[in-house]
Design a protein around this motif. Structure first.
Motif, PDB file in Angstrom:
ATOM      1  N   LEU A   1      22.566 -42.615  -2.940  1.00 47.79           N
ATOM      2  CA  LEU A   1      23.378 -42.173  -1.857  1.00 47.79           C
ATOM      3  C   LEU A   1      24.709 -41.893  -2.575  1.00 47.79           C
ATOM      4  O   LEU A   1      25.171 -42.740  -3.667  1.00 47.79           O
ATOM      5  N   THR A   2      25.589 -40.857  -2.280  1.00 45.33           N
ATOM      6  CA  THR A   2      26.998 -40.642  -2.715  1.00 45.33           C
ATOM      7  C   THR A   2      27.844 -41.559  -1.674  1.00 45.33           C
ATOM      8  O   THR A   2      27.564 -41.896  -0.668  1.00 45.33           O
ATOM      9  N   ILE A   3      29.052 -41.413  -2.186  1.00 47.65           N
ATOM     10  CA  ILE A   3      29.988 -42.220  -1.165  1.00 47.65           C
ATOM     11  C   ILE A   3      30.269 -41.569   0.257  1.00 47.65           C
ATOM     12  O   ILE A   3      30.279 -42.262   1.162  1.00 47.65           O
ATOM     13  N   GLU A   4      30.020 -40.134   0.131  1.00 45.88           N
ATOM     14  CA  GLU A   4      30.184 -39.698   1.283  1.00 45.88           C
ATOM     15  C   GLU A   4      29.045 -39.658   2.227  1.00 45.88           C
ATOM     16  O   GLU A   4      28.980 -39.588   3.500  1.00 45.88           O
ATOM     17  N   GLU A   5      27.813 -40.011   1.750  1.00 44.40           N
ATOM     18  CA  GLU A   5      26.768 -40.419   2.507  1.00 44.40           C
ATOM     19  C   GLU A   5      26.513 -41.576   2.698  1.00 44.40           C
ATOM     20  O   GLU A   5      25.671 -42.229   3.937  1.00 44.40           O
ATOM     21  N   ILE A   6      27.479 -42.525   2.350  1.00 41.96           N
ATOM     22  CA  ILE A   6      27.424 -44.164   2.876  1.00 41.96           C
ATOM     23  C   ILE A   6      28.433 -44.177   4.119  1.00 41.96           C
ATOM     24  O   ILE A   6      29.607 -44.444   3.881  1.00 41.96           O
ATOM     25  N   ASN A   7      28.116 -43.606   5.352  1.00 41.08           N
ATOM     26  CA  ASN A   7      28.903 -43.155   6.260  1.00 41.08           C
ATOM     27  C   ASN A   7      28.608 -44.410   7.121  1.00 41.08           C
ATOM     28  O   ASN A   7      28.021 -45.687   7.023  1.00 41.08           O
ATOM     29  N   LEU A   8      29.576 -44.062   8.351  1.00 41.48           N
ATOM     30  CA  LEU A   8      29.563 -45.384   9.326  1.00 41.48           C
ATOM     31  C   LEU A   8      27.996 -45.805   9.958  1.00 41.48           C
ATOM     32  O   LEU A   8      27.814 -46.920  10.242  1.00 41.48           O
ATOM     33  N   ASP A   9      27.290 -44.831  10.101  1.00 42.17           N
ATOM     34  CA  ASP A   9      25.935 -45.141  10.628  1.00 42.17           C
ATOM     35  C   ASP A   9      24.894 -45.933   9.617  1.00 42.17           C
ATOM     36  O   ASP A   9      24.357 -46.854  10.029  1.00 42.17           O
ATOM     37  N   VAL A  10      25.180 -45.746   8.143  1.00 41.13           N
ATOM     38  CA  VAL A  10      24.460 -46.291   7.281  1.00 41.13           C
ATOM     39  C   VAL A  10      25.156 -47.892   7.244  1.00 41.13           C
ATOM     40  O   VAL A  10      24.249 -48.726   7.057  1.00 41.13           O
ATOM     41  N   ILE A  11      26.463 -47.968   7.349  1.00 41.64           N
ATOM     42  CA  ILE A  11      27.160 -49.218   6.916  1.00 41.64           C
ATOM     43  C   ILE A  11      26.742 -49.975   8.243  1.00 41.64           C
ATOM     44  O   ILE A  11      26.333 -51.153   8.010  1.00 41.64           O
ATOM     45  N   SER A  12      26.610 -49.486   9.487  1.00 46.15           N
ATOM     46  CA  SER A  12      26.340 -50.149  10.698  1.00 46.15           C
ATOM     47  C   SER A  12      24.846 -50.773  10.724  1.00 46.15           C
ATOM     48  O   SER A  12      24.728 -51.977  10.963  1.00 46.15           O
ATOM     49  N   LYS A  13      24.096 -49.897  10.353  1.00 49.28           N
ATOM     50  CA  LYS A  13      22.687 -50.250  10.222  1.00 49.28           C
ATOM     51  C   LYS A  13      22.464 -51.418   9.252  1.00 49.28           C
ATOM     52  O   LYS A  13      21.895 -52.521   9.394  1.00 49.28           O
ATOM     53  N   LEU A  14      23.163 -51.400   7.973  1.00 54.33           N
ATOM     54  CA  LEU A  14      23.029 -52.233   7.058  1.00 54.33           C
ATOM     55  C   LEU A  14      23.689 -53.503   7.424  1.00 54.33           C
ATOM     56  O   LEU A  14      23.075 -54.787   7.118  1.00 54.33           O
TER      57      LEU A  14
END
Length: 239
Positions: free
Chosen positions: A80-93
């Protein structure tokens, strides 16, 4: 060499940023326990840029918990790029990390810093700065001194490149005349820029700086020809 050739062929000042990664992807994360409440975080991004740092954590992780966190972080973030590490990804993680969500927060900060470092590691080459003395409107003492100083300061040229990239994410040619120029020390000039793309997110910027009465037709022709040669050269290499 490219900067020198452009300066000689145009009789203007030129600058070229060396190829660097844009939209850099994360390749690997490794968390290792160094001592109680301390982790070593190793982050590897495209271009094999490596960032190592120590972080303090509240948790005392077991070996099994550490292994599971490594698996979770890599399976969720690699590629993933930094743009793709978004709030949805972070929340799930963070949800999947459960009680160890604070560790995830700290690691994500290091990931962002590593990607940013990879994208900002610019090498900038210049040539033909003294060509400005050929144009009376740019060659008076104060104006010439400002322009020469700008060519010696990497941060000024990096600001120009950053502004150009923000204005256009494509490889097209941009023309800035006078006050349109992103860098104020060049407000009495015209600046013509082009982004070259070598594939896989590897890009750079070419800039030609001259008087407002620049021979635009000649400059655009030279840039287009250069872009065509770069494209042909790297496509041949890929084959």
């Amino acid at each position: 060499k490219m900067a020198q050739v452009l300066a000689a062929n145009t009789n203007y000042a030129t600058m070229i940023s060396g190829p660097s990664y844009h939209k850099t992807k994360l390749k690997f994360i490794q968390l290792s326990k160094m001592e109680k409440h301390k982790l070593l975080v190793v982050v590897v991004v495209e271009g094999n840029i490596i960032k190592n740092t120590m972080i303090d954590i509240e948790d005392n992780l077991s070996d099994e918990e550490l292994l599971n966190l490594n698996i979770l972080l890599n399976s969720s973030l690699n590629g993933l790029t930094i743009e793709e590490i978004n709030l949805d990804v972070i929340s799930k993680l963070k949800g999947d990390a459960g009680n160890h969500s604070q560790v995830v927060d700290l690691v994500l900060n290091e990931v962002a810093e590593a990607i940013k470092a990879g994208e900002e590691d610019l090498q900038i080459y210049t040539s033909g700065a003294t060509n400005i003395f050929k144009y009376p409107e740019l060659s008076d003492g104060d104006r010439a001194s400002e322009l020469l100083k700008a060519f010696e300061q990497k941060d000024v040229l990096q600001e120009l490149i950053t502004d150009v990239n923000e204005a256009s994410d494509e490889t097209g040619i941009q023309v800035y005349i006078g006050n349109e120029t992103p860098v104020q020390t060049m407000k009495d000039c015209s600046v013509v820029t082009a982004n070259y793309d070598l594939g896989e997110g590897i890009r750079g910027t070419i800039g030609i700086i001259g008087p407002k009465r620049m021979d635009y037709e000649k400059v655009l022709g030279i840039l287009k020809n250069l872009m065509k040669h770069l494209d042909a050269t790297f496509k041949n290499e890929e084959r």
